[in-house]
Design a protein around this motif. Structure first.
Motif, mmCIF file in Angstrom:
data_model
loop_
_atom_site.group_PDB
_atom_site.id
_atom_site.type_symbol
_atom_site.label_atom_id
_atom_site.label_comp_id
_atom_site.label_asym_id
_atom_site.label_seq_id
_atom_site.Cartn_x
_atom_site.Cartn_y
_atom_site.Cartn_z
ATOM 1 N N ARG A 30 88.792 39.273 -54.183
ATOM 2 C CA ARG A 30 89.466 40.631 -54.421
ATOM 3 C C ARG A 30 89.434 40.051 -56.470
ATOM 4 O O ARG A 30 89.498 38.836 -56.091
ATOM 5 C CB ARG A 30 90.719 40.661 -54.003
ATOM 6 C CG ARG A 30 91.066 41.033 -52.521
ATOM 7 C CD ARG A 30 91.706 40.889 -51.898
ATOM 8 N NE ARG A 30 92.335 39.915 -51.730
ATOM 9 C CZ ARG A 30 94.229 39.428 -51.163
ATOM 10 N NH1 ARG A 30 94.741 40.622 -51.210
ATOM 11 N NH2 ARG A 30 94.010 38.300 -50.714
ATOM 12 N N GLY A 31 90.374 40.480 -56.557
ATOM 13 C CA GLY A 31 90.671 41.020 -58.772
ATOM 14 C C GLY A 31 91.736 41.345 -59.042
ATOM 15 O O GLY A 31 92.690 41.479 -57.804
ATOM 16 N N GLU A 32 91.856 41.601 -59.887
ATOM 17 C CA GLU A 32 94.031 40.968 -60.862
ATOM 18 C C GLU A 32 93.790 42.617 -61.012
ATOM 19 O O GLU A 32 92.376 43.646 -61.200
ATOM 20 C CB GLU A 32 94.503 40.142 -61.724
ATOM 21 C CG GLU A 32 93.936 38.620 -61.432
ATOM 22 C CD GLU A 32 92.432 38.335 -62.532
ATOM 23 O OE1 GLU A 32 92.888 37.202 -62.897
ATOM 24 O OE2 GLU A 32 91.472 38.716 -61.765
ATOM 25 N N LEU A 33 94.393 43.244 -60.333
ATOM 26 C CA LEU A 33 95.347 45.051 -60.819
ATOM 27 C C LEU A 33 95.772 44.883 -61.472
ATOM 28 O O LEU A 33 96.770 44.059 -62.190
ATOM 29 C CB LEU A 33 96.065 45.064 -59.190
ATOM 30 C CG LEU A 33 96.413 46.909 -59.717
ATOM 31 C CD1 LEU A 33 95.205 47.764 -59.850
ATOM 32 C CD2 LEU A 33 97.448 47.168 -58.044
ATOM 33 N N GLY A 34 95.790 45.532 -63.481
ATOM 34 C CA GLY A 34 96.123 45.606 -64.191
ATOM 35 C C GLY A 34 95.424 46.469 -64.817
ATOM 36 O O GLY A 34 94.533 47.305 -64.513
ATOM 37 N N HIS A 35 96.249 47.221 -65.802
ATOM 38 C CA HIS A 35 96.251 48.652 -66.859
ATOM 39 C C HIS A 35 94.959 48.175 -67.899
ATOM 40 O O HIS A 35 94.113 48.757 -67.099
ATOM 41 C CB HIS A 35 97.450 48.491 -67.834
ATOM 42 C CG HIS A 35 97.563 49.978 -68.486
ATOM 43 N ND1 HIS A 35 97.520 50.706 -67.999
ATOM 44 C CD2 HIS A 35 96.883 49.652 -70.513
ATOM 45 C CE1 HIS A 35 96.857 51.921 -68.969
ATOM 46 N NE2 HIS A 35 96.617 51.207 -70.648
ATOM 47 N N SER A 36 94.998 46.643 -68.060
ATOM 48 C CA SER A 36 93.212 46.061 -68.491
ATOM 49 C C SER A 36 92.722 45.945 -67.506
ATOM 50 O O SER A 36 91.970 46.448 -66.756
ATOM 51 C CB SER A 36 93.413 45.436 -69.564
ATOM 52 O OG SER A 36 94.274 44.452 -69.159
ATOM 53 N N ASP A 37 91.547 45.023 -68.258
ATOM 54 C CA ASP A 37 91.301 44.143 -67.226
ATOM 55 C C ASP A 37 91.929 43.103 -66.358
ATOM 56 O O ASP A 37 91.304 42.608 -64.763
ATOM 57 C CB ASP A 37 89.976 43.014 -67.465
ATOM 58 C CG ASP A 37 90.442 42.171 -68.594
ATOM 59 O OD1 ASP A 37 91.153 41.912 -68.703
ATOM 60 O OD2 ASP A 37 89.368 41.844 -69.510
ATOM 61 N N GLY A 38 93.551 42.913 -66.546
ATOM 62 C CA GLY A 38 93.964 42.135 -65.102
ATOM 63 C C GLY A 38 94.142 40.868 -65.653
ATOM 64 O O GLY A 38 94.690 39.918 -64.325
ATOM 65 N N ASP A 39 93.174 39.954 -66.499
ATOM 66 C CA ASP A 39 93.455 38.364 -66.983
ATOM 67 C C ASP A 39 93.992 38.213 -67.116
ATOM 68 O O ASP A 39 94.704 38.226 -67.811
ATOM 69 C CB ASP A 39 92.177 38.166 -68.035
ATOM 70 C CG ASP A 39 91.993 37.097 -68.208
ATOM 71 O OD1 ASP A 39 92.296 36.191 -67.862
ATOM 72 O OD2 ASP A 39 90.764 36.430 -68.844
#
Length: 158
Positions: A30-39
């Motif tokens: 799984r990865g980060e949920l965010g408006h941008s790429d979520g970094d």
């Protein structure tokens, strides 16, 4: 003159997104949920350097309400913020980063993350450190539902 900055970010982890820390993609379910790429790390570093210089915060410079920043590369956003900070004569003395997540393990990726951050901030890798922590099963972080980054920076200028 020296200034200290503090940055923090937290994102939920979801399937179908990349897990990115400091511009480095880490294999994960799984990865980060965010408006941008979520970094989360790039976001926390951005807030730390902006806060140290009282030049705003990431939400002011790159508001999530503006679709310009949808899926944006967070390291590019950090680079833009750093240009603003360094234009005022500030340089990085050191950056201390702490990442909290149950998975994936951060330590195997530490050097790559440090190198990416150093490149953007015009610093030596020796002045940047990244630590990985877990929450030992407590709360959303401990259940593997989220990732958090805490960052402290020291900046100086003549």
């Amino acid at each position: 003159m020296t200034r200290i900055g503090l940055g923090r970010d937290l994102h939920r982890l979801v399937e179908g997104r990349r897990f990115i820390l400091g511009g480095h993609v880490i294999p994960a379910e799984r990865g980060e949920l965010g408006h941008s790429d979520g970094d989360v790390l790039a976001h926390a570093v951005t807030d730390a350097v902006l806060g140290a210089t009282a030049l705003g915060d990431i939400g002011e410079l790159f508001p999530p309400s503006d679709n310009t920043w949808k899926d944006a590369d967070s390291m590019a956003l950090l680079s833009q913020a750093w240009e603003k900070v360094s234009a005022q004569g500030w340089r990085l003395v050191n950056l201390d980063c702490s990442i909290t997540c149950e998975r994936p393990r951060i330590i195997p990726h530490r050097d790559a993350i440090r190198e990416r951050l150093a490149r953007v901030l015009g610093a030596d890798t020796e002045s940047i450190f990244v630590k990985g922590n877990t929450n030992e099963g407590c709360d959303a972080l401990g259940r593997g539902e989220a990732v958090e980054a805490l960052v402290v920076c020291l900046l100086e200028r003549d």
